[in-house]
Design an enzyme around this catalytic site. Structure first.
Site, short mmCIF file in Angstrom:
data_model
loop_
_atom_site.label_atom_id
_atom_site.label_comp_id
_atom_site.label_asym_id
_atom_site.label_seq_id
_atom_site.Cartn_x
_atom_site.Cartn_y
_atom_site.Cartn_z
CE LYS A 170 -64.48 22.63 34.25
NZ LYS A 170 -63.06 22.34 34.40
CE LYS A 223 -59.92 31.43 32.91
NZ LYS A 223 -60.15 30.05 33.32
CE LYS A 276 -55.53 29.93 38.73
NZ LYS A 276 -55.59 28.90 37.78
CG ASP A 314 -68.87 29.09 36.13
OD1 ASP A 314 -69.63 28.17 36.32
OD2 ASP A 314 -67.65 29.04 36.43
P1 ADP Z 1 -56.75 28.57 33.09
O1 ADP Z 1 -56.00 29.83 32.92
O2 ADP Z 1 -58.02 28.50 32.29
O3 ADP Z 1 -57.03 28.23 34.52
P2 ADP Z 1 -54.31 27.36 32.11
O4 ADP Z 1 -54.07 28.15 30.89
O5 ADP Z 1 -53.50 27.68 33.31
O6 ADP Z 1 -55.86 27.38 32.51
O7 ADP Z 1 -54.14 25.83 31.68
C1 ADP Z 1 -54.29 24.75 32.57
C2 ADP Z 1 -53.33 23.63 32.17
O8 ADP Z 1 -53.74 23.09 30.91
C3 ADP Z 1 -51.89 24.11 32.01
O9 ADP Z 1 -51.04 23.16 32.58
C4 ADP Z 1 -51.72 24.20 30.50
O10 ADP Z 1 -50.39 23.96 30.09
C5 ADP Z 1 -52.65 23.10 30.01
N1 ADP Z 1 -53.14 23.36 28.64
C6 ADP Z 1 -53.97 24.35 28.24
N2 ADP Z 1 -54.20 24.29 26.92
C7 ADP Z 1 -53.52 23.20 26.45
C8 ADP Z 1 -53.35 22.58 25.15
N3 ADP Z 1 -53.98 23.04 24.08
N4 ADP Z 1 -52.55 21.48 25.07
C9 ADP Z 1 -51.93 20.99 26.17
N5 ADP Z 1 -52.05 21.52 27.41
C10 ADP Z 1 -52.83 22.62 27.56
MG MG Z 2 -55.41 31.24 34.33
#
Ligand code: ADP
Ligand code: MG
Length: 292
Positions: free
Chosen positions: A14, A19, A45, A131
């Site tokens: 999600k 990710k 993005k 998803d």
């Molecule tokens: P996605 O790629 O799934 O959209 P991101 O990796 O960009 O999500 O993460 C979204 C936010 O959540 C970021 O600000 C990231 O630093 C934070 N984040 C993700 N995993 C963790 C974790 N284990 N602990 C603290 N913050 C996290």
């Molecule tokens: Mg991402």
């Protein structure tokens, strides 16, 4: 000499679930283990590889293709932490075109020009998207681009809902050479009951947890300084967790076809957990509420 098999992995989950954070730390840890890694961002993005490059954005494959009709695929590859090859597929302008087609175009460009073999890669890690509601995002699964799929999920219902949808997509293409599921990377786990929810979900869907990743302020700090935790805080507990994940991914060979729950099963499964959590909070059940 036998051709080396390049391990191609796709990470789904999600939006906002972690990710890119998890993928970048995984890439960094694998490269520290001595592997040649390419991280291929497939989110329109185009921010997948940011923390591998001190927070900087790179031009996407689709942008390059928009500007020139003939593109040298190497112009889309940028060096990141420890020599990791960073690529962002990019996407169409918001509201027009199919982002899934963009992924196919970007991957084809690199494959046609034999980039993966020329760079002698050990790993290509695709950081995909939420998803699989849009067929386009099933591309790395469907087209046999990736062999193993991992999904990042927290214990929140919507994250599990997205993981379950992904399982449906994998199951659908599993008989026609599609990628299979390696397991779930349980992210942002801070308490015993969150762990139990994920454990129960993987048991019901006949899959496995690859690693429990706690929610950690170290990740936030690292991200704010434009780096992965592996780079910014290599001696932290969190870096240890990502290194453990990398070892498990490296040792992983056999993926499976998951058994997703249908809509009704998922609803009743969630309702059972709602009751369980209520019992935990009211003190009827004690142990599961403990923080870990
Ligand atoms: P996605 O790629 O799934 O959209 P991101 O990796 O960009 O999500 O993460 C979204 C936010 O959540 C970021 O600000 C990231 O630093 C934070 N984040 C993700 N995993 C963790 C974790 N284990 N602990 C603290 N913050 C996290
Ligand atoms: Mg991402």
């Amino acid at each position: 000499m036998a051709k080396k098999e390049i391990k191609q992995i796709a990470i789904y989950g999600k939006g906002g679930i972690g990710k890119s954070t998890t993928t970048s730390n995984l890439s960094a840890a694998l490269s520290d283990m001595g592997y040649k890694v390419m991280q291929f961002g497939c989110d329109p993005k185009a921010d997948s590889t940011n923390t591998l490059r001190d927070g900087s954005y790179i031009p996407t494959v689709l942008e390059l293709l928009r500007d020139k009709s003939k593109v040298d695929a190497r112009d889309a590859i940028f060096e990141g932490y420890n020599g990791i090859y960073c690529v962002e597929a990019g996407g169409p302008a918001p509201g027009v075109g199919c982002a899934g087609r963009g992924i196919i175009t970007a991957v084809q460009l690199l494959k046609q020009q034999n980039v993966f073999e020329d760079l002698d890669l050990d790993y290509v890690i695709y950081d995909v998207l939420g998803d699989v509601v849009c067929g386009g995002f099933a591309v790395p699964i469907r087209e046999g681009i990736a062999k193993h799929v991992f999904t990042v999920s927290s214990s929140d219902f919507m994250a599990i809902y997205a993981a379950n949808n992904l399982f449906k997509g994998i199951q659908k293409y599993s008989n026609s050479g599609g990628a299979l599921l390696g397991g779930v990377i349980a992210n942002s786990i801070t308490s015993e009951y969150q762990r139990s929810i994920i454990d129960d979900f993987v048991a019901r869907t006949k899959t496995q947890v690859m690693q429990y990743v706690p929610r950690s302020i170290t990740v936030t700090q690292s991200e704010l300084s434009g780096k992965t935790t592996i780079e910014a805080a290599p001696h932290s507990e969190q870096a240890k967790v990502y290194r453990e994940l990398a070892k498990r991914v490296d040792a992983h060979t056999e993926s499976v076809t998951p058994s997703p729950l249908d809509a009704q099963e998922l609803r009743s499964w969630a309702a059972e957990w709602a009751d369980q959590i209520l019992a935990i909070e009211s003190g009827e059940v004690k142990d599961a509420a403990q923080a870990i």
